[in-house]
Design an enzyme around this catalytic site. Structure first.
Site, PDB file in Angstrom:
ATOM      1  N   GLY A  45       0.775  -1.247   0.000  1.00 44.74           N
ATOM      2  CA  GLY A  45       0.000   0.000   0.000  1.00 44.74           C
ATOM      3  C   GLY A  45       0.797   1.282   0.000  1.00 44.74           C
ATOM      4  O   GLY A  45       0.375   2.271  -0.597  1.00 44.74           O
ATOM      5  N   ASP A 103      -5.940   2.461  10.067  1.00 46.85           N
ATOM      6  CA  ASP A 103      -7.374   2.262  10.271  1.00 46.85           C
ATOM      7  C   ASP A 103      -7.530   1.899  11.761  1.00 46.85           C
ATOM      8  O   ASP A 103      -7.535   2.789  12.607  1.00 46.85           O
ATOM      9  CB  ASP A 103      -7.810   1.143   9.318  1.00 46.85           C
ATOM     10  N   LYS A 131      -7.615   7.049  10.117  1.00 47.95           N
ATOM     11  CA  LYS A 131      -9.039   7.033  10.499  1.00 47.95           C
ATOM     12  C   LYS A 131      -9.129   7.059  12.030  1.00 47.95           C
ATOM     13  O   LYS A 131      -9.166   5.992  12.666  1.00 47.95           O
ATOM     14  CB  LYS A 131      -9.715   5.767   9.964  1.00 47.95           C
ATOM     15  N   PHE A 152     -14.361   3.479   3.195  1.00 49.07           N
ATOM     16  CA  PHE A 152     -13.359   2.700   2.465  1.00 49.07           C
ATOM     17  C   PHE A 152     -12.842   3.517   1.281  1.00 49.07           C
ATOM     18  O   PHE A 152     -13.616   4.048   0.495  1.00 49.07           O
ATOM     19  CB  PHE A 152     -13.944   1.374   1.994  1.00 49.07           C
ATOM     20  N   VAL A 153     -11.522   3.652   1.176  1.00 49.62           N
ATOM     21  CA  VAL A 153     -10.917   4.447   0.104  1.00 49.62           C
ATOM     22  C   VAL A 153      -9.973   3.592  -0.750  1.00 49.62           C
ATOM     23  O   VAL A 153      -9.455   2.572  -0.280  1.00 49.62           O
ATOM     24  CB  VAL A 153     -10.149   5.661   0.679  1.00 49.62           C
ATOM     25  N   ASP A 159      -5.706  -0.385  -2.477  1.00 53.35           N
ATOM     26  CA  ASP A 159      -6.429  -1.209  -3.441  1.00 53.35           C
ATOM     27  C   ASP A 159      -7.784  -1.661  -2.919  1.00 53.35           C
ATOM     28  O   ASP A 159      -8.057  -1.634  -1.714  1.00 53.35           O
ATOM     29  CB  ASP A 159      -5.619  -2.470  -3.752  1.00 53.35           C
ATOM     30  N   ARG A 165      -4.745   0.492  -7.134  1.00 53.55           N
ATOM     31  CA  ARG A 165      -3.510   0.960  -6.509  1.00 53.55           C
ATOM     32  C   ARG A 165      -2.777   2.003  -7.328  1.00 53.55           C
ATOM     33  O   ARG A 165      -2.061   2.833  -6.804  1.00 53.55           O
ATOM     34  CB  ARG A 165      -2.526  -0.212  -6.343  1.00 53.55           C
TER      35      ARG A 165
HETATM   36  P1  5GP Z   1      -5.395  -1.490  10.310  1.00 52.94           P
HETATM   37  O1  5GP Z   1      -4.581  -2.603  10.879  1.00 52.94           O
HETATM   38  O2  5GP Z   1      -4.875  -0.116  10.705  1.00 52.94           O
HETATM   39  O3  5GP Z   1      -6.845  -1.631  10.643  1.00 52.94           O
HETATM   40  O4  5GP Z   1      -5.338  -1.609   8.755  1.00 52.94           O
HETATM   41  C1  5GP Z   1      -4.197  -1.289   8.096  1.00 52.94           C
HETATM   42  C2  5GP Z   1      -4.215  -1.696   6.648  1.00 52.94           C
HETATM   43  O5  5GP Z   1      -5.529  -2.010   6.185  1.00 52.94           O
HETATM   44  C3  5GP Z   1      -3.726  -0.572   5.767  1.00 52.94           C
HETATM   45  O6  5GP Z   1      -2.345  -0.548   5.629  1.00 52.94           O
HETATM   46  C4  5GP Z   1      -4.439  -0.886   4.462  1.00 52.94           C
HETATM   47  O7  5GP Z   1      -3.701  -1.830   3.740  1.00 52.94           O
HETATM   48  C5  5GP Z   1      -5.739  -1.497   4.897  1.00 52.94           C
HETATM   49  N1  5GP Z   1      -6.833  -0.506   4.923  1.00 52.94           N
HETATM   50  C6  5GP Z   1      -7.407   0.084   5.996  1.00 52.94           C
HETATM   51  N2  5GP Z   1      -8.395   0.926   5.642  1.00 52.94           N
HETATM   52  C7  5GP Z   1      -8.439   0.881   4.294  1.00 52.94           C
HETATM   53  C8  5GP Z   1      -9.243   1.557   3.310  1.00 52.94           C
HETATM   54  O8  5GP Z   1     -10.120   2.402   3.570  1.00 52.94           O
HETATM   55  N3  5GP Z   1      -8.982   1.235   2.014  1.00 52.94           N
HETATM   56  C9  5GP Z   1      -8.029   0.335   1.652  1.00 52.94           C
HETATM   57  N4  5GP Z   1      -7.870   0.106   0.362  1.00 52.94           N
HETATM   58  N5  5GP Z   1      -7.261  -0.318   2.535  1.00 52.94           N
HETATM   59  C10 5GP Z   1      -7.455  -0.033   3.844  1.00 52.94           C
HETATM   60 MG    MG Z   2      -1.349  -1.469   4.157  1.00 54.82          MG
END
Ligand code: 5GP
Ligand code: MG
Length: 175
Positions: A45, A103, A131, A152-153, A159, A165
């Protein structure tokens, strides 16, 4: 714009991203001048964000690319299995972890916990997106591009099931 089965709308433009990324590079350059920072870039990402960010870092630095998997479809699994590809010695180094989005923060927290075992001098976190309403981590995300709601973005490295991506801008899911 349609990606697979979902409809997305424009959210953060290429220009907005560029301006913000350059601001972050300038801040990091000031904070890490002559501190020999090691950037830890989380694939896949962060690849575009990291590329643009490090180009404007005006102090000597190293880059390391690692891989962590924690997401499937549009939902976080929130668990770090392992760091793949970390070959550098990181003890006594000033680390800056670069990711696309925080996130829940559980992925980043897992990465930090793993890195901490090897006694780095410091660990800072740079993420293009954050977020805050979903955040469950214990660390402070210091270098953040944009705080966004729990939508969700995709785009600019992010992606949806492998697609989107490569997009220049960030899109969000249509309500
Ligand atoms: P976390 O562990 O912080 O919940 O999630 C981290 C990973 O989830 C990010 O590095 C990303 O790969 C994915 N992710 C979280 N939110 C989003 C979103 O809104 N869109 C996308 N495409 N990936 C997300
Ligand atoms: Mg990631």
């Amino acid at each position: 714009m349609k990606i697979l089965d979902l409809e997305f709308v424009p959210y953060i433009s290429q220009t907005q991203i560029q301006v913000k990324v350059n601001e972050l590079s300038a801040r990091i350059t000031v904070d890490f001048k002559d501190k020999d920072p090691l950037f830890i870039i989380l694939l896949n990402g962060a690849f575009l964000f990291a590329a643009d960010l490090v180009k404007e870092i005006a102090t000597p630095c190293n880059l390391s690319f690692i891989k962590v998997a924690s997401y499937s479809g549009t939902e976080s699994r929130g668990k770090v299995d392992k760091l793949i590809g970390l070959n550098e010695k990181i003890n006594n180094r000033n680390l800056i972890i670069i990711d696309d989005i925080i996130d829940t923060g559980l992925t980043m927290q897992g990465v930090i916990d793993e890195l901490q075992k090897q006694n780095p001098a410091s660990i800072s976190v740079a993420s293009l997106l954050y977020k805050p309403d979903a955040f469950l981590g214990k660390f402070t995300p210091k270098y953040i591009g944009f705080e966004i709601p729990n939508d969700f973005v995709v785009g600019y490295g992010l992606d949806y099931n492998g697609y989107g991506r490569n997009l220049k801008e960030i899109l969000k899911i249509k309500e």
